[in-house]
Design a protein around this motif. Structure first.
Motif, PDB file in Angstrom:
ATOM      1  N   LEU A  23       0.827  -1.195   0.000  1.00 25.95           N
ATOM      2  CA  LEU A  23       0.000   0.000   0.000  1.00 25.95           C
ATOM      3  C   LEU A  23       0.863   1.247   0.000  1.00 25.95           C
ATOM      4  N   ALA A  24       0.414   2.282  -0.666  1.00 26.22           N
ATOM      5  CA  ALA A  24       1.181   3.527  -0.768  1.00 26.22           C
ATOM      6  C   ALA A  24       1.378   4.156   0.607  1.00 26.22           C
ATOM      7  N   GLY A  25       2.535   4.792   0.777  1.00 23.64           N
ATOM      8  CA  GLY A  25       2.807   5.529   2.012  1.00 23.64           C
ATOM      9  C   GLY A  25       3.039   4.661   3.220  1.00 23.64           C
ATOM     10  N   GLN A  26       3.366   3.391   3.003  1.00 23.09           N
ATOM     11  CA  GLN A  26       3.518   2.485   4.136  1.00 23.09           C
ATOM     12  C   GLN A  26       4.690   2.872   5.035  1.00 23.09           C
ATOM     13  N   ALA A  27       5.595   3.691   4.513  1.00 21.18           N
ATOM     14  CA  ALA A  27       6.726   4.142   5.327  1.00 21.18           C
ATOM     15  C   ALA A  27       6.334   5.230   6.317  1.00 21.18           C
ATOM     16  N   ARG A  28       5.092   5.759   6.233  1.00 25.15           N
ATOM     17  CA  ARG A  28       4.644   6.829   7.130  1.00 25.15           C
ATOM     18  C   ARG A  28       3.986   6.221   8.365  1.00 25.15           C
ATOM     19  N   PRO A  29       4.601   6.371   9.539  1.00 26.73           N
ATOM     20  CA  PRO A  29       4.022   5.769  10.755  1.00 26.73           C
ATOM     21  C   PRO A  29       2.590   6.231  11.026  1.00 26.73           C
ATOM     22  N   TRP A  30       2.308   7.517  10.784  1.00 31.40           N
ATOM     23  CA  TRP A  30       0.961   8.018  11.058  1.00 31.40           C
ATOM     24  C   TRP A  30      -0.075   7.350  10.171  1.00 31.40           C
ATOM     25  N   LEU A  31       0.322   6.987   8.930  1.00 31.87           N
ATOM     26  CA  LEU A  31      -0.614   6.357   8.012  1.00 31.87           C
ATOM     27  C   LEU A  31      -0.816   4.888   8.384  1.00 31.87           C
ATOM     28  N   GLU A  33      -0.675   3.721  11.356  1.00 35.07           N
ATOM     29  CA  GLU A  33      -1.535   3.754  12.539  1.00 35.07           C
ATOM     30  C   GLU A  33      -2.991   4.001  12.154  1.00 35.07           C
ATOM     31  N   LEU A  34      -3.204   4.898  11.210  1.00 35.11           N
ATOM     32  CA  LEU A  34      -4.555   5.202  10.754  1.00 35.11           C
ATOM     33  C   LEU A  34      -5.195   3.970  10.109  1.00 35.11           C
ATOM     34  N   ARG A  35      -4.428   3.264   9.288  1.00 32.36           N
ATOM     35  CA  ARG A  35      -4.950   2.071   8.624  1.00 32.36           C
ATOM     36  C   ARG A  35      -5.352   0.999   9.632  1.00 32.36           C
ATOM     37  N   HIS A  36      -4.489   0.761  10.605  1.00 39.55           N
ATOM     38  CA  HIS A  36      -4.768  -0.300  11.579  1.00 39.55           C
ATOM     39  C   HIS A  36      -5.951   0.057  12.472  1.00 39.55           C
ATOM     40  N   ALA A  37      -6.098   1.315  12.804  1.00 38.78           N
ATOM     41  CA  ALA A  37      -7.261   1.733  13.590  1.00 38.78           C
ATOM     42  C   ALA A  37      -8.547   1.521  12.798  1.00 38.78           C
ATOM     43  N   ALA A  38      -8.505   1.832  11.501  1.00 44.35           N
ATOM     44  CA  ALA A  38      -9.689   1.636  10.652  1.00 44.35           C
ATOM     45  C   ALA A  38      -9.997   0.158  10.490  1.00 44.35           C
ATOM     46  N   LEU A  39      -8.964  -0.660  10.343  1.00 44.77           N
ATOM     47  CA  LEU A  39      -9.183  -2.093  10.195  1.00 44.77           C
ATOM     48  C   LEU A  39      -9.816  -2.674  11.456  1.00 44.77           C
ATOM     49  N   SER A  40      -9.385  -2.216  12.614  1.00 41.53           N
ATOM     50  CA  SER A  40      -9.976  -2.680  13.873  1.00 41.53           C
ATOM     51  C   SER A  40     -11.443  -2.274  13.961  1.00 41.53           C
ATOM     52  N   ARG A  41     -11.737  -1.071  13.512  1.00 39.80           N
ATOM     53  CA  ARG A  41     -13.129  -0.627  13.538  1.00 39.80           C
ATOM     54  C   ARG A  41     -13.978  -1.474  12.584  1.00 39.80           C
ATOM     55  N   PHE A  42     -13.430  -1.771  11.414  1.00 39.88           N
ATOM     56  CA  PHE A  42     -14.176  -2.601  10.472  1.00 39.88           C
ATOM     57  C   PHE A  42     -14.395  -4.002  11.035  1.00 39.88           C
ATOM     58  N   ALA A  43     -13.380  -4.547  11.710  1.00 41.08           N
ATOM     59  CA  ALA A  43     -13.531  -5.875  12.308  1.00 41.08           C
ATOM     60  C   ALA A  43     -14.609  -5.865  13.385  1.00 41.08           C
ATOM     61  N   ALA A  44     -14.731  -4.747  14.112  1.00 41.98           N
ATOM     62  CA  ALA A  44     -15.724  -4.654  15.182  1.00 41.98           C
ATOM     63  C   ALA A  44     -17.124  -4.381  14.656  1.00 41.98           C
ATOM     64  N   ASP A  45     -17.226  -3.498  13.662  1.00 38.33           N
ATOM     65  CA  ASP A  45     -18.542  -3.038  13.211  1.00 38.33           C
ATOM     66  C   ASP A  45     -19.047  -3.752  11.961  1.00 38.33           C
ATOM     67  N   GLY A  46     -18.125  -4.158  11.086  1.00 35.51           N
ATOM     68  CA  GLY A  46     -18.534  -4.819   9.863  1.00 35.51           C
ATOM     69  C   GLY A  46     -19.359  -3.928   8.955  1.00 35.51           C
ATOM     70  N   PHE A  47     -20.126  -4.559   8.092  1.00 35.06           N
ATOM     71  CA  PHE A  47     -20.996  -3.831   7.183  1.00 35.06           C
ATOM     72  C   PHE A  47     -22.300  -3.477   7.899  1.00 35.06           C
ATOM     73  N   PRO A  48     -22.898  -2.348   7.558  1.00 29.93           N
ATOM     74  CA  PRO A  48     -24.160  -1.969   8.200  1.00 29.93           C
ATOM     75  C   PRO A  48     -25.278  -2.946   7.841  1.00 29.93           C
TER      76      PRO A  48
END
Length: 450
Positions: A23-31, A33-48
Motif C-alpha cells: 500500500l502507498a505511504g507504508q513508510a509513514r508511521p501516522w498512516l 496507525e490510521l490504517r490499523h485503527a480503521a481495520l480494527s473498527r471494520f472488524a468490530a462493526d462490519g458492514f451496516p
C-alpha cells in the motif's frame, strides 16, 4: 482486534495482511496507525445491517455475499482512444485517469497545470512525503462516520486524486478525473480515496467520473474529503455511470469555512446498488453550500442518497435540490437531514426532494428532516412523490403529440430541471443528450461522453 462476525469481514482482513506492505505511504508511521485503527473498527462493526436506521431501506447483503477481493494493481494498459467515449465534447479540461482504482501515468494530461496547483495521484503524494496530507487525510471523517465502508476504505487507502489549490489561485479549466474499470477489475473491490483542498481565495471546478469498459460486476467503495477554505469557491461534479451490474458506495465529507462556497452536483446513471453519503459542515460565518442531485433508476436497480448539512456558524446558507425518476421495479431512497446547531443564528436553509414514478411497481422512500436548535432562522423542507400529470399529457396529446412522446417530453422536463443547474455547457449538453436520447429509450449501455 475484534473477532469478525462474518466471512465477508474475514475476507478483507485476510486480504489486508497480504497487501499491506504494497500500500502507498507504508513508510509513514501516522498512516500505518490510521490504517490499523480503521481495520480494527471494520472488524468490530462490519458492514451496516438492517438494525442500522440509516440503512433501513438499503440492504448491502449482495455486496457481502459477492466476496469481492481487493484490487491491488491497475488493469490492462489503456490507450487514449479507449477513453474517448467518456470525454465531454467541447470541454477543455485537465485530465487524470485511474484504471481499476490506480493512477495511469500514460494517460496523464498533456497540458501543464498552472502554478500553485497540485493535481496528482494520492499514492505518489504519500510516497513522496507531502506533509500537507497528514492534516488533510481523515480530517473530516468523524469517528461515528468511519464505520463499515468508510473504515474499509481507510484501511486499504492507497490511491486516488490529490488536489491542492493554492491561496488565491484560480483554476482556468475544470479538472476531469475518470475512474475506469476494466475486465481485470471485475469481481474486485476498488477503493479510491480522494483529497481535495481549496485554500483561501481560490476557485476550482472538479469532475469525478466513474465508468466501466463493459457490463462488469465489481464493487467501487470510494471516499472523498474536501476542504473549502475561507473565501474559496469549489464546484464539484460527481457523475456515476458505472456498469448496471456494479455496486457503488461513496462517502463525501466536506468542510466549508467562512465566506466560502461549495456546490455539489451528484448525477447517478448506473449501478445495480448505489449508496451515496454526503456530509457537509458549514464551519464559518457566511459559508454557503449548494447540493444538487439527479438519480435515474430502472430495472431492479437501487439508488440511496443520504445527505446531512450541519450549520455550525451564524449567517450561513444551504440549498439542497434532489430529483429522482424511477421506472420498472427500481427503488430510490432519499434521506436529507439539516441540523441547525445552537450557535447558528440567522441560518437560511432550504431542502427539496421530488420523485417521479413511471411504473406501478416503482418505489421511493423519502425523508426530508430538519433539526433546529437556534431560534432566529429561516428554514424550509419538502418532498413529493407522484406520477406524470394527466392534464399535461392531455394538453400535449390534444396538440397532436402521441402518448409515448408526450410521456418522454414530460419526463425529460422533470429531470432536466436539475441539469439546468449544471454550469458547464458541454457537460450539461452531454447529460441532456444522455437523458433524452438514451435513458428514456431504455438503453443504459451507452457512454455519457462522446
Amino acid at each position: 482486534m475484534a473477532t469478525p462476525s462474518s466471512p465477508s469481514q474475514q475476507l478483507y482482513l485476510d486480504a489486508f495482511q497480504s497487501v499491506e506492505n504494497r500500500l502507498a505511504g507504508q513508510a509513514r508511521p501516522w498512516l500505518r496507525e490510521l490504517r490499523h485503527a480503521a481495520l480494527s473498527r471494520f472488524a468490530a462493526d462490519g458492514f451496516p445491517g438492517p438494525a442500522n436506521e440509516a440503512w433501513k431501506y438499503t440492504s448491502v447483503r449482495p455486496i457481502e455475499q459477492a466476496g469481492f477481493g481487493p484490487a491491488v494493481s491497475a488493469g490492462r494498459p489503456l490507450a487514449p482512444p479507449d477513453l474517448t467515449p467518456f470525454w465531454f465534447k467541447g470541454l477543455g479540461a485537465y485530465r487524470l485517469t485511474f484504471v481499476d482504482g490506480f493512477f495511469c501515468a500514460s494517460l496523464a494530461p498533456g497540458d501543464p497545470l498552472p502554478e500553485g496547483i497540485t493535481a496528482t495521484s494520492l499514492a505518489s503524494a504519500l510516497n513522496h512525503g507531502d506533509e500537507r496530507l497528514r492534516t488533510a487525510i481523515h480530517r473530516g471523517v468523524r469517528d461515528d462516520d468511519a464505520q463499515g465502508f468508510a473504515a474499509l476504505n481507510t484501511a486499504f487507502l492507497s490511491d486516488g486524486l490529490y488536489l491542492h489549490v493554492g491561496h488565491n489561485v484560480v483554476l482556468d479549466q475544470p479538472i476531469h478525473i475518470v475512474f475506469v474499470t476494466t475486465a481485470q477489475g471485475a469481481e474486485r473491490t476498488l477503493q479510491p480515496r480522494n483529497v481535495i483542498v481549496a485554500e483561501s481565495g481560490s476557485q476550482a471546478t472538479v469532475i469525478e467520473h466513474y465508468v466501466s469498459l463493459g457490463e462488469l460486476r465489481y464493487f467501487t467503495n470510494t471516499l472523498s474529503e474536501v476542504r473549502v477554505a475561507e473565501n474559496a469557491t469549489l464546484e464539484h461534479y460527481r457523475v456515476q455511470q458505472e456498469s448496471i451490474k456494479a455496486f457503488h458506495v461513496s462517502g463525501l465529507h466536506v468542510d466549508v469555512e467562512r465566506n466560502a462556497r461549495y456546490t455539489s452536483h451528484q448525477i447517478d446513471l448506473g449501478g445495480a446498488l448505489v449508496r451515496n453519503d454526503l456530509r457537509s459542515r458549514l464551519n464559518g460565518e457566511g459559508a454557503q453550500c449548494h447540493l444538487n442531485g439527479l438519480y435515474l433508476i430502472d430495472g431492479r436497480r437501487h439508488v440511496d442518497n443520504h445527505t446531512q448539512i450541519d450549520h455550525l456558524s451564524p449567517r450561513a446558507s444551504s440549498d439542497e435540490y434532489y430529483k429522482g425518476v424511477i421506472d420498472h421495479r427500481g427503488r430510490g431512497v432519499f434521506h436529507g437531514r439539516i441540523v441547525v446547531h445552537p450557535d447558528a443564528q440567522h441560518t437560511d436553509a432550504r431542502q427539496t426532494n421530488k420523485n417521479l414514478l413511471l411504473s406501478p411497481h416503482a418505489e421511493v422512500d423519502t425523508k426530508p428532516q430538519l433539526e433546529i436548535y437556534a431560534d432566529d432562522v429561516r428554514c424550509a423542507h419538502g418532498a413529493t412523490v407522484g406520477q406524470l400529470d394527466e392534464n399535461a399529457l392531455f394538453y400535449l396529446r390534444s396538440r397532436g403529440v402521441d402518448e409515448h412522446t408526450a410521456r418522454e417530453l414530460l419526463t425529460f422536463a422533470f429531470a432536466n430541471d436539475v441539469l439546468e443547474r449544471v454550469r458547464l455547457d458541454p457537460l450539461r449538453r452531454t447529460l441532456e443528450a444522455r437523458l433524452g436520447a438514451q435513458w428514456l429509450h431504455g438503453d443504459l449501455s451507452q457512454p455519457a461522453g462522446g
